[in-house]
Design a protein around this motif. Structure first.
Motif, PDB file in Angstrom:
ATOM      1  N   ALA A 258      33.700  43.411  43.612  1.00 25.82           N
ATOM      2  CA  ALA A 258      34.823  42.668  43.405  1.00 25.82           C
ATOM      3  C   ALA A 258      35.891  44.219  42.594  1.00 25.82           C
ATOM      4  N   ASP A 259      36.428  44.228  44.269  1.00 25.52           N
ATOM      5  CA  ASP A 259      37.561  45.165  44.154  1.00 25.52           C
ATOM      6  C   ASP A 259      38.959  44.000  43.909  1.00 25.52           C
ATOM      7  N   GLU A 260      39.232  44.504  41.883  1.00 21.97           N
ATOM      8  CA  GLU A 260      40.418  44.111  41.961  1.00 21.97           C
ATOM      9  C   GLU A 260      41.625  44.658  41.298  1.00 21.97           C
ATOM     10  N   VAL A 261      41.546  45.588  41.876  1.00 22.87           N
ATOM     11  CA  VAL A 261      42.652  46.396  42.173  1.00 22.87           C
ATOM     12  C   VAL A 261      43.755  45.632  42.108  1.00 22.87           C
ATOM     13  N   GLY A 269      47.054  34.230  38.166  1.00 20.92           N
ATOM     14  CA  GLY A 269      47.356  33.331  37.204  1.00 20.92           C
ATOM     15  C   GLY A 269      46.288  33.318  36.547  1.00 20.92           C
ATOM     16  N   GLN A 270      44.932  34.028  36.590  1.00 23.06           N
ATOM     17  CA  GLN A 270      43.752  34.568  35.516  1.00 23.06           C
ATOM     18  C   GLN A 270      43.642  35.716  35.533  1.00 23.06           C
ATOM     19  N   MET A 271      43.409  36.311  34.284  1.00 21.75           N
ATOM     20  CA  MET A 271      43.526  37.643  34.210  1.00 21.75           C
ATOM     21  C   MET A 271      42.686  38.526  34.752  1.00 21.75           C
ATOM     22  N   PHE A 272      41.239  37.771  35.666  1.00 17.08           N
ATOM     23  CA  PHE A 272      41.059  38.558  36.731  1.00 17.08           C
ATOM     24  C   PHE A 272      40.808  37.191  38.415  1.00 17.08           C
ATOM     25  N   GLY A 273      40.582  38.044  38.965  1.00 15.24           N
ATOM     26  CA  GLY A 273      40.614  37.279  40.422  1.00 15.24           C
ATOM     27  C   GLY A 273      39.275  36.063  39.945  1.00 15.24           C
ATOM     28  N   SER A 274      38.608  37.265  39.740  1.00 18.12           N
ATOM     29  CA  SER A 274      37.280  36.495  40.189  1.00 18.12           C
ATOM     30  C   SER A 274      36.973  35.274  39.204  1.00 18.12           C
ATOM     31  N   THR A 276      39.778  32.828  38.952  1.00 19.76           N
ATOM     32  CA  THR A 276      39.989  32.088  39.633  1.00 19.76           C
ATOM     33  C   THR A 276      39.260  31.425  40.486  1.00 19.76           C
ATOM     34  N   TYR A 277      38.055  32.558  41.184  1.00 16.70           N
ATOM     35  CA  TYR A 277      37.367  32.024  42.012  1.00 16.70           C
ATOM     36  C   TYR A 277      36.342  31.969  41.859  1.00 16.70           C
ATOM     37  N   ASP A 278      35.924  31.936  40.278  1.00 14.08           N
ATOM     38  CA  ASP A 278      34.303  31.713  39.826  1.00 14.08           C
ATOM     39  C   ASP A 278      33.373  32.706  40.344  1.00 14.08           C
ATOM     40  N   ILE A 279      33.640  33.772  39.954  1.00 10.70           N
ATOM     41  CA  ILE A 279      32.970  34.955  41.041  1.00 10.70           C
ATOM     42  C   ILE A 279      32.293  35.422  39.299  1.00 10.70           C
ATOM     43  N   GLN A 280      30.511  36.359  40.264  1.00 11.72           N
ATOM     44  CA  GLN A 280      30.443  36.527  38.957  1.00 11.72           C
ATOM     45  C   GLN A 280      29.770  38.256  39.381  1.00 11.72           C
ATOM     46  N   PRO A 281      30.703  39.138  39.184  1.00 14.53           N
ATOM     47  CA  PRO A 281      29.950  40.490  40.357  1.00 14.53           C
ATOM     48  C   PRO A 281      29.492  41.898  39.422  1.00 14.53           C
ATOM     49  N   ASP A 282      28.856  42.586  39.938  1.00 14.06           N
ATOM     50  CA  ASP A 282      27.615  43.079  39.517  1.00 14.06           C
ATOM     51  C   ASP A 282      28.932  44.180  39.021  1.00 14.06           C
ATOM     52  N   ILE A 283      30.010  44.518  39.956  1.00 15.36           N
ATOM     53  CA  ILE A 283      30.994  46.116  39.286  1.00 15.36           C
ATOM     54  C   ILE A 283      32.242  45.293  39.715  1.00 15.36           C
ATOM     55  N   ILE A 284      33.287  45.609  39.330  1.00 13.76           N
ATOM     56  CA  ILE A 284      34.807  45.171  39.258  1.00 13.76           C
ATOM     57  C   ILE A 284      35.116  46.650  39.051  1.00 13.76           C
ATOM     58  N   THR A 285      36.256  47.109  40.424  1.00 15.56           N
ATOM     59  CA  THR A 285      37.691  47.761  40.119  1.00 15.56           C
ATOM     60  C   THR A 285      38.544  47.297  39.532  1.00 15.56           C
TER      61      THR A 285
END
Length: 454
Positions: A258-261, A269-274, A276-285
């Protein structure tokens, strides 16, 4: 007069400064707009003219342009320990505190944080880590990375390969082999007649599945994507998109990056976009808003699924042969800690949700305008897509309307950015409803002026 002109900052910039994301020959002719100072959501050029910075610089100045606490945090750390590195088992207090804080904020279980200097560097490093992991697991063939058309992941050679925009590839001999690009999830542009959002999301997931099968599931290591696409046009995923994409990745044991740059630290509107969309990443940028861009800094988090094989391989070889002089910089870490503290203290994530909803309501009033095709966004991240007057589409090449609008808005004191014909709005997280009104009023007046000129 000649001496004055040659000694002007505009002339010296043109003479000595090679700009990124700029037409070099055009810059020689026109010179720069020079910013001198900032306050709140505004910046001021060297003539004293004020502009609302509706792009937060480059999607990034979360706390506005005069947050004294960040300057104080940087100064205090410079006085105490201005630099140290994290090579060869070295560390320091600010980066330990920051790593722990980021893990506590993570939208999915994470194990470790690696520090870099920019989003591009972070994504470049991530791909190297993914390759390293595949080798560690005895799967040297599992190296391909799938990104998306119009996705943006940076400009270093590897991260630019991930980016799905033609001008980031042209004349650079990119993308590298092994980097693939699947369907852009822009329903308004790529959906077909009669297709619902959910049906389009299903088609995007099927396209990804087909690509994986064609490439060979055993050769695909990871899929990288922004929760909401930023520089590709602020593309908001259609309903059920992320649920269906994650199901495909799980089926083939493919890592999710998940590229959260842009989306990270409150933007959606959430701390991370993940989240917001219920994403469960292995890696977060992460980058940009992590320090409100007051100092260059970036990081990525990895879960145990990624970390354990990498750690084992570093033990087998004797070292992890990768790192940066400025990575884990104590001043950057101190500023990041203070930025996160301010975001939490002032509840700016909630402000992004609430004022962002207000901003979207205001922008949506423009949907009936003759030059507006679509309004889209989430939180304090939005785009207004321009269209040519009905029946005159052939008169305007891609980007013509967006470029003209940018000039008019700037003249009126509003800085946006046109991505072809999509105007982006990503103001600092501190923006108020009254400032949103002012921003949208200038946008509306600019649309009306351009419509009259056409």
């Amino acid at each position: 007069m000649t001496d004055i002109l040659l000694n002007s900052p505009e002339a010296r910039d043109t003479a000595f400064h090679f700009h990124g994301y700029t037409n070099a020959r055009e810059h020689e002719q026109n010179g720069p707009m020079i910013m001198d100072c900032g306050k709140g959501i505004r910046v001021f050029d060297n003539t004293g003219k004020s502009y609302i910075e509706a792009m937060a610089g480059l999607w990034s100045v979360a706390l506005g342009f005069d947050e004294v606490r960040l300057a104080d945090a940087a100064y205090a750390q410079m006085r105490k320990l201005p630099f140290y590195h994290s090579f060869s088992h070295k560390s320091h207090g600010p980066v330990i505190d920051l790593a722990e804080k980021l893990i506590s904020l993570a939208p999915a279980p994470m194990s470790k944080v690696f520090f870099t200097n920019s989003g591009s560097e972070a994504n470049d490093t991530i791909i190297k880590m993914v390759w390293y992991r595949s080798n560690a697991m005895g799967k040297p063939e599992k190296k391909k990375i799938i990104s998306r058309l119009r996705g943006y992941h940076g400009v270093t050679a590897l991260s630019a390969s991930l980016t799905g925009l033609p001008n980031n590839h042209r004349s650079f001999d990119l993308p590298f082999e092994g980097i693939k690009h699947t369907t852009c999830p822009h329903f308004w542009r790529n959906g077909t007649d009669g297709e619902t959002e959910e049906q389009f999301a299903t088609r995007c997931a099927e396209d990804l599945d087909t690509m994986i099968q064609q490439e060979g599931p055993d050769t695909v290591a990871a899929f990288i994507a922004e929760p909401i696409m930023g520089a590709g046009g602020v593309v908001v995923p259609p309903a059920t998109y992320w649920e269906k994409i994650q199901a495909v990745l799980s089926r083939y044991d493919i890592l999710l990056i998940a590229d959260e740059v842009i989306c990270g630290f409150g933007r959606t509107g959430q701390m991370f976009g993940s989240q917001t969309y219920d994403i469960q990443p292995d890696i977060i940028t992460m980058s940009k808003q992590i320090t409100s861009s007051y100092i260059p800094f970036s990081a990525f988090m990895i879960n145990d699924r990624v970390y354990e094989p990498v750690a084992d391989e570093s033990n087998r070889i004797g070292v992890l042969g990768h790192g940066f002089t400025g990575g884990a910089h104590p001043v950057g870490a101190a500023v990041a800690l203070e930025t996160i503290k301010i975001i939490e203290e002032r509840d700016l994530v909630a402000n992004a949700a609430e004022t962002g909803a207000y901003m979207m309501d205001k922008l949506n009033t423009l949907k009936g305008h003759a030059l507006v095709g679509e309004v889209r966004g989430k939180g304090l991240l939005a785009a207004v897509e321009m269209v040519a007057p009905q029946g005159r589409e052939a008169e305007f090449g891609a980007g013509t309307l967006g470029g003209r609008m940018n000039v008019i808005m700037t003249e009126k004191g509003l800085i946006s950015r046109n991505m072809i014909d999509a105007l982006a709005f990503c103001p600092p997280l501190i923006i108020t409803p009254a400032e949103v009104d002012e921003m949208v009023d200038i946008l509306t007046a600019s649309l009306d002026q351009l419509a009259a000129e056409l």
